[in-house]
Design an enzyme around this catalytic site. Structure first.
Site, short mmCIF file in Angstrom:
data_model
loop_
_atom_site.label_atom_id
_atom_site.label_comp_id
_atom_site.label_asym_id
_atom_site.label_seq_id
_atom_site.Cartn_x
_atom_site.Cartn_y
_atom_site.Cartn_z
CG ASN A 8 -1.85 1.13 1.29
OD1 ASN A 8 -1.46 2.25 1.00
ND2 ASN A 8 -3.08 0.89 1.67
CG HIS A 11 1.06 6.40 4.59
ND1 HIS A 11 0.12 7.38 4.85
CD2 HIS A 11 0.54 5.26 5.10
CE1 HIS A 11 -0.89 6.86 5.51
NE2 HIS A 11 -0.66 5.57 5.67
CG HIS A 44 -7.98 4.05 1.38
ND1 HIS A 44 -8.11 3.71 2.70
CD2 HIS A 44 -9.21 4.48 0.99
CE1 HIS A 44 -9.35 3.92 3.10
NE2 HIS A 44 -10.03 4.40 2.07
NE ARG A 46 -7.67 7.36 4.31
CZ ARG A 46 -8.42 6.86 5.27
NH1 ARG A 46 -9.61 7.38 5.53
NH2 ARG A 46 -8.01 5.85 5.99
NE ARG A 50 -7.08 11.38 5.42
CZ ARG A 50 -7.54 10.69 6.47
NH1 ARG A 50 -6.74 9.91 7.15
NH2 ARG A 50 -8.79 10.81 6.86
CD GLU A 71 -6.85 -0.34 1.07
OE1 GLU A 71 -6.11 -1.28 1.36
OE2 GLU A 71 -6.81 0.77 1.65
CB THR A 102 -9.51 1.87 7.56
OG1 THR A 102 -9.06 2.46 6.34
CG2 THR A 102 -10.84 1.22 7.34
CD GLU A 152 -7.31 -5.97 3.20
OE1 GLU A 152 -7.76 -5.51 2.13
OE2 GLU A 152 -6.38 -5.44 3.82
CG HIS A 201 -5.70 -1.50 9.36
ND1 HIS A 201 -5.22 -0.85 10.45
CD2 HIS A 201 -6.26 -0.56 8.58
CE1 HIS A 201 -5.50 0.43 10.35
NE2 HIS A 201 -6.12 0.64 9.21
N1 PXP Z 1 -5.99 -2.88 4.12
C1 PXP Z 1 -6.95 -1.92 4.21
C2 PXP Z 1 -8.34 -2.28 3.81
C3 PXP Z 1 -6.64 -0.60 4.59
O1 PXP Z 1 -7.62 0.32 4.67
C4 PXP Z 1 -5.29 -0.29 4.89
C5 PXP Z 1 -4.94 1.12 5.25
O2 PXP Z 1 -5.25 1.96 4.18
C6 PXP Z 1 -4.34 -1.31 4.77
C7 PXP Z 1 -4.71 -2.60 4.42
C8 PXP Z 1 -2.89 -1.06 5.07
O3 PXP Z 1 -2.73 -0.75 6.43
P1 PXP Z 1 -1.31 -0.31 6.96
O4 PXP Z 1 -0.96 0.97 6.26
O5 PXP Z 1 -1.55 -0.12 8.42
O6 PXP Z 1 -0.35 -1.40 6.65
#
Ligand code: PXP
Length: 249
Positions: A8, A11, A44, A46, A50, A71, A102, A152, A201
């Site tokens: 992901n 960031h 993701h 949003r 952001r 996402e 989330t 998931e 997550h």
């Molecule tokens: N899976 C989902 C559905 C999420 O919303 C997120 C955060 O956007 C992640 C995985 C990844 O989480 P993390 O950044 O904490 O690894």
């Protein structure tokens, strides 16, 4: 089979958006993750934009050669974007306006018609549908009924329990182990219903091992911890190290 890793990269865009500029490039980040062995890229989109922007999805769709998982909340606005850009997969997630990240999984039971309608529209467009839900047997059954092809499992609770050294012994270890068991049972149940099982997550290099050892989990979506490590090691190495941590189970 060892679980796949989707990185992901939200960031990377968070840093870019801090200055509303063009660096760091999430396109470079996506390609580097792929070259380091990631099986897919997750972003993701949003409601408040952001980090990831609409245009990012369009360009990522063009350049990603592995797998693009987006996402999003099950809103008309988001569905229109998905149907236009056609990512490989859409993960439906809950979203509330002021959350930092989330907060828990989607309440499929409580929003069954909305989630089913969104899932049907996505599937009819050839997009693979995943529901991000808590490791709860009833939510899993609702997801299966609402058209998910994958669930998931939200690992936020496990992540919280394993954040500090408290998880290594005593009551902390008992709670963490109980949560691993809950995730394991959920994964088994989802698989028995014909669903593919992913998890994500708050997963880290330190806590991934116990979940990577659950054979039903086919995919992890991990972001913050990989991007955090990449500040010190570089992104390529950070991705390689997470893949190694998954394989070391
Ligand atoms: N899976 C989902 C559905 C999420 O919303 C997120 C955060 O956007 C992640 C995985 C990844 O989480 P993390 O950044 O904490 O690894």
């Amino acid at each position: 089979m060892t679980a796949k890793l989707n990185v992901n990269i939200d960031h990377v865009a968070t840093i870019r958006e801090a200055r509303k500029t063009i660096e760091p490039s999430i396109i470079t980040a996506a390609v580097m993750c792929e070259q380091a062995g990631a099986h897919g890229i997750t972003v993701h989109l949003r409601g408040d934009r952001r980090h990831i922007q609409d245009r990012d999805i369009e360009i990522l769709r063009e350049v990603i050669t592995t797998y693009l998982n987006v996402e999003m909340a099950a809103t008309d606005e988001m569905l229109a974007i998905a149907l236009k850009t056609k990512p490989d997969a859409v993960s439906l997630v809950p979203e509330s306006p002021n959350e930092i990240t989330t907060e828990g999984g989607l309440n499929v039971i409580g929003n069954f018609e909305v989630v089913k309608d969104a899932s049907d529209r996505l599937r009819n467009a050839g997009i693979f549908v995943s529901h991000f839900i808590d490791p709860d047997l009833e939510q899993i059954e609702a997801s299966a009924g609402a058209g998910a092809q994958q669930v998931e499992l939200c690992t936020a609770e496990y992540a919280e329990l394993t954040l500090s050294a408290r998880a290594a012994h005593g009551e902390g270890a008992e709670k963490a182990n109980a949560e691993i068991e809950r995730i394991r049972r959920a994964a088994e149940h989802a698989k028995s219903l014909g669903l593919i099982v992913a998890a994500g997550h708050g997963l880290t290099y330190r806590n991934i091992g116990a979940l990577a050892a659950i054979p039903e989990i086919a995919e992890f979506n991990i972001g913050h911890n990989i991007i955090s490590r990449s500040v010190f090691t570089g992104l390529f190495r950070a991705v390689e190290e997470m893949i190694a941590a998954i394989r070391a189970k």
